[in-house]
Design an enzyme around this catalytic site. Structure first.
Site, short mmCIF file in Angstrom:
data_model
loop_
_atom_site.label_atom_id
_atom_site.label_comp_id
_atom_site.label_asym_id
_atom_site.label_seq_id
_atom_site.Cartn_x
_atom_site.Cartn_y
_atom_site.Cartn_z
N TYR A 1 6.49 -10.14 6.42
CA TYR A 1 6.43 -8.72 6.75
C TYR A 1 6.99 -8.48 8.15
O TYR A 1 6.90 -9.35 9.01
CB TYR A 1 4.99 -8.20 6.72
CG TYR A 1 4.42 -7.95 5.35
CD1 TYR A 1 4.50 -6.69 4.75
CD2 TYR A 1 3.79 -8.96 4.64
CE1 TYR A 1 3.96 -6.45 3.50
CE2 TYR A 1 3.24 -8.73 3.38
CZ TYR A 1 3.34 -7.47 2.82
OH TYR A 1 2.80 -7.23 1.57
N ASP B 1 0.82 -1.21 0.00
CA ASP B 1 0.00 0.00 0.00
C ASP B 1 0.86 1.26 0.00
O ASP B 1 2.08 1.21 0.16
CB ASP B 1 -0.91 0.01 1.23
CG ASP B 1 -1.98 -1.06 1.19
OD1 ASP B 1 -2.32 -1.51 0.07
OD2 ASP B 1 -2.47 -1.46 2.26
#
Length: 247
Positions: free
Chosen positions: A115, A52
Site C-alpha cells: 500500500y 474500504d
C-alpha cells in the site's frame, strides 16, 4: 471447471468498498455485472484484498470459475477485456484475464500486499481526491524512525478496528518507509497481510509523531498495548492506494 484470475485497477471514490454489499455499490458488483452482460452467464467473484470505501487500487485481483470463457483463445480474451472496459464505469479498468490452475486462489496464494498513502502539504486541486491535504510542519526524520520501528513488531492488535473477525492480529512487515515522490509525502508499506483499518491507523498515528504530538516511545507503547482506542484512524480513505498484490 476452469479458473481465471482477473486483474483490475480502480478509483474508489464512488464505491462503498471492494466487496459486494447489500444496498451499496461496490467494485465487485460492477465487475460481476459487466462480466454477466458480456459473457451472458452468471459470475461469482472471490477477491484478493478488500479495500474500504473510497480507497483506490493500482493492482487488485478477483478469481472466478466459469465455462463461459473456455472457448476463448488468448487473443480473444484480450479482446474480451477491451469490451468489458467499454461496459464498466470509467473509474474501473480490467487489466488482464488469465487462465490459472483449478486450485489457485487469489487471496490465499498471495505472498504480500503493498500500500501507499499519499499526503500533500500545499493546496492543489488536482490532488484533492487522490491524496490527503495536511498543511502542517512534519519532522520527516522522526516519521522515518516510527516507520522503521513498525518493522520490528508482529502483533498489530492496536491498529485493527474493532468488530474484526480474524483469528490472528499478527502481520509480517516487509517494508515500512516514508519518502518524497515529487513533493508528495508517501508512506509505503508491504506485508504478508493487513488488518481492517491498519494502514490508515498507522499513518494517522505516525502523523502525530511527526508533528510532535506524541513521542516515539509513546508510539511504541501503542504498538505494544493492543488497545485500538489509542490509535488515530481518522485520515481519509482517498489518500490510500493498494499498489500491488504479489504472487
Amino acid at each position: 471447471m476452469p479458473r481465471y484470475f482477473l486483474e483490475l485497477f480502480y478509483k474508489g471514490t464512488n464505491y462503498a468498498g471492494f466487496q459486494i454489499q447489500r444496498n451499496a455499490n461496490s467494485i465487485q458488483a460492477e465487475v460481476e455485472k459487466a462480466l454477466q452482460v458480456f459473457f451472458k452467464a452468471p459470475f461469482a467473484l472471490t477477491g484478493s484484498s478488500r479495500t474500504d470505501a473510497g480507497v483506490h487500487a493500482l493492482g487488485n485481483y478477483f478469481h472466478f470459475d466459469s465455462e463461459a470463457l473456455s472457448a476463448y483463445t488468448l487473443e480473444e480474451l484480450g479482446k474480451a477485456v477491451y469490451n468489458l472496459n467499454a461496459i464498466l464505469p470509467d473509474d474501473i479498468v480490467v487489466s488482464t484475464i488469465r487462465l490459472v490452475s483449478d486450485l489457485a486462489h487469489c487471496r490465499f496464494d498471495a505472498h504480500s500486499r503493498e500500500y501507499k498513502y499519499y499526503i500533500y502539504q500545499g493546496k492543489d486541486p488536482f490532488l484533492s481526491d487522490r491524496a490527503y491535504y495536511y498543511p502542517y510542519i512534519l519532522d520527516i526524520d522522526i516519521l522515518q524512525k516510527a516507520a522503521t520501528l513498525i518493522q520490528s513488531h508482529n502483533d498489530f492488535t492496536s491498529f485493527s478496528k474493532r468488530n474484526t473477525q480474524v483469528s490472528s492480529f499478527n502481520c509480517t512487515i516487509l517494508k515500512s518507509e516514508w519518502r518524497l515522490e515529487q513533493s508528495i509525502l508517501v508512506y509505503n508499506i508491504q506485508a504478508n497481510r493487513f488488518l481492517r483499518g491498519m494502514v490508515r491507523g498507522l499513518v494517522g498515528t505516525m502523523l502525530k509523531v511527526g508533528r510532535g504530538k506524541i513521542t516515539i516511545d509513546k508510539f511504541e507503547n501503542i504498538l505494544r498495548e493492543k488497545d485500538c482506542t489509542r490509535v488515530d484512524f481518522s485520515v481519509p480513505a482517498h489518500g490510500l492506494f493498494l499498489v500491488k498484490v504479489q504472487y
